[in-house]
Design an enzyme around this catalytic site. Structure first.
Site, short mmCIF file in Angstrom:
data_model
loop_
_atom_site.label_atom_id
_atom_site.label_comp_id
_atom_site.label_asym_id
_atom_site.label_seq_id
_atom_site.Cartn_x
_atom_site.Cartn_y
_atom_site.Cartn_z
N ASP A 1 0.89 -1.39 0.14
CA ASP A 1 0.21 0.04 -0.22
C ASP A 1 0.61 1.25 0.21
O ASP A 1 1.69 1.54 0.75
CB ASP A 1 -1.33 0.31 1.41
CG ASP A 1 -1.86 0.93 1.75
OD1 ASP A 1 -1.76 2.01 0.44
OD2 ASP A 1 -2.94 0.86 1.62
N ASP B 1 -9.42 1.89 -8.54
CA ASP B 1 -10.82 1.67 -8.08
C ASP B 1 -12.02 2.10 -7.28
O ASP B 1 -11.65 3.45 -6.86
CB ASP B 1 -10.68 0.11 -6.87
CG ASP B 1 -11.71 -0.50 -7.03
OD1 ASP B 1 -12.90 -0.28 -6.50
OD2 ASP B 1 -11.45 -1.48 -6.39
N ASP C 1 -11.79 5.78 -15.94
CA ASP C 1 -12.94 5.67 -17.13
C ASP C 1 -14.22 5.17 -16.78
O ASP C 1 -16.34 4.59 -17.39
CB ASP C 1 -13.29 3.87 -18.35
CG ASP C 1 -12.53 2.92 -16.75
OD1 ASP C 1 -12.17 2.66 -16.40
OD2 ASP C 1 -13.52 1.64 -17.03
N THR D 1 -2.96 0.94 -22.63
CA THR D 1 -2.78 -0.45 -21.34
C THR D 1 -4.00 -1.25 -21.77
O THR D 1 -4.96 -1.02 -22.94
CB THR D 1 -2.95 0.13 -19.93
OG1 THR D 1 -4.39 0.71 -20.05
CG2 THR D 1 -2.03 0.76 -19.64
N TYR E 1 -6.21 -2.50 -20.27
CA TYR E 1 -7.39 -2.34 -18.84
C TYR E 1 -8.12 -1.15 -20.26
O TYR E 1 -9.56 -1.67 -20.28
CB TYR E 1 -6.94 -1.54 -17.60
CG TYR E 1 -8.35 -1.17 -16.90
CD1 TYR E 1 -9.17 -2.19 -16.37
CD2 TYR E 1 -8.62 0.15 -17.25
CE1 TYR E 1 -10.62 -1.74 -15.46
CE2 TYR E 1 -10.02 0.10 -16.40
CZ TYR E 1 -10.93 -0.83 -15.79
OH TYR E 1 -12.15 0.07 -14.90
#
Length: 245
Positions: free
Chosen positions: A128, A150, A186, A224, A226
């Site tokens: 983290d 996220d 996105d 990428t 993603y």
């Protein structure tokens, strides 16, 4: 008597640390290559200590996913140094695969040396990023990337979103004056969240000059998987570039 106020608080982490089973080649890289690239909260954060050659810019990518953007940036800009942060073990392993070219089914070497590969300007923190903040000096980074974090779209989970006042205070501290903070997303909820939260923070200025600036890929962008998946599924990424005042 133990003073509870002296015990450092470990931030609670939400999200995955491991996915599917890491196969033999990637496990080999995690055990033999990652230790050569790893930084920790005990690392001495100065450019000479981190990298073997002088660097024009030092950049941080928070949550580098499968490593495509981080690897591409480092490959395209050997004059810069990069620190990538990712807690997801499979993503870290994928970055090491990109750097080394060692894939499943290959005959594994007896050892690996990061200086045998073209990309030598990446360091990795596999935990983290909030645990690393205190080790980083003020005004250390020229650029910080937060790409497709996220979104935690439910209202009850909004406090888990990375773009929040506490994290922005650390971003401001470790980013140089005039430094770039790039956020890509996105997700419509996160788009609105970024716009609202960053507007309230007077330490940053949005660089967009017209309505389409933030809908276009930046000139130095590295695509990428993603991002390409999001586009196929009808989600249009946006790219917010902020400068520290």
């Amino acid at each position: 008597m133990l003073n509870l106020n002296q015990i450092p608080m470990v931030p609670k982490f939400f999200g995955r640390r491991k996915g599917r089973v890491v196969r033999k080649a990637k496990q080999f890289l995690l055990e033999n290559m990652l230790p050569q690239m790893r930084v920790t909260p005990q690392t001495n954060f100065n450019v000479e200590n981190l990298f073997s050659t002088p660097k024009q810019e030092i950049c941080l990518e928070i949550g580098f996913g499968d490593g495509q953007h981080l690897f591409g940036q480092a490959l395209n800009n050997p004059q810069n140094g990069y620190i990538g942060v990712e807690v997801f073990q499979n993503g870290v392993a994928n970055l090491l695969t990109l750097i080394s070219g060692i894939k499943e089914g290959d005959n594994l070497p007896n050892h690996v040396n990061i200086y045998d590969y073209k990309v030598q300007n990446i360091k990795v923190f596999d935990d983290d990023v909030r645990l690393l903040f205190k080790a980083i000096p003020d005004a250390f980074f020229d650029k910080i990337y937060l790409l497709f974090p996220d979104p935690w779209p439910k209202n009850k989970h909004a406090g888990r979103r990375f773009v929040n006042p506490d994290n922005l205070a650390e971003i401001k501290r470790i980013l140089k004056s005039g430094g770039l903070f790039r956020i890509a997303t996105d997700h419509p909820v996160y788009k609105r969240h970024v716009l609202r939260t960053m507007y309230k923070d007077t330490n940053f200025v949005w660089t967009a000059k017209c309505g389409n600036n933030w809908r276009r890929e930046p000139a130095d962008w590295v695509k990428t998987k993603y991002q390409q998946k999001a586009i196929r599924e009808g989600r249009r990424p946006v790219f917010f570039d902020y400068r520290k005042i």
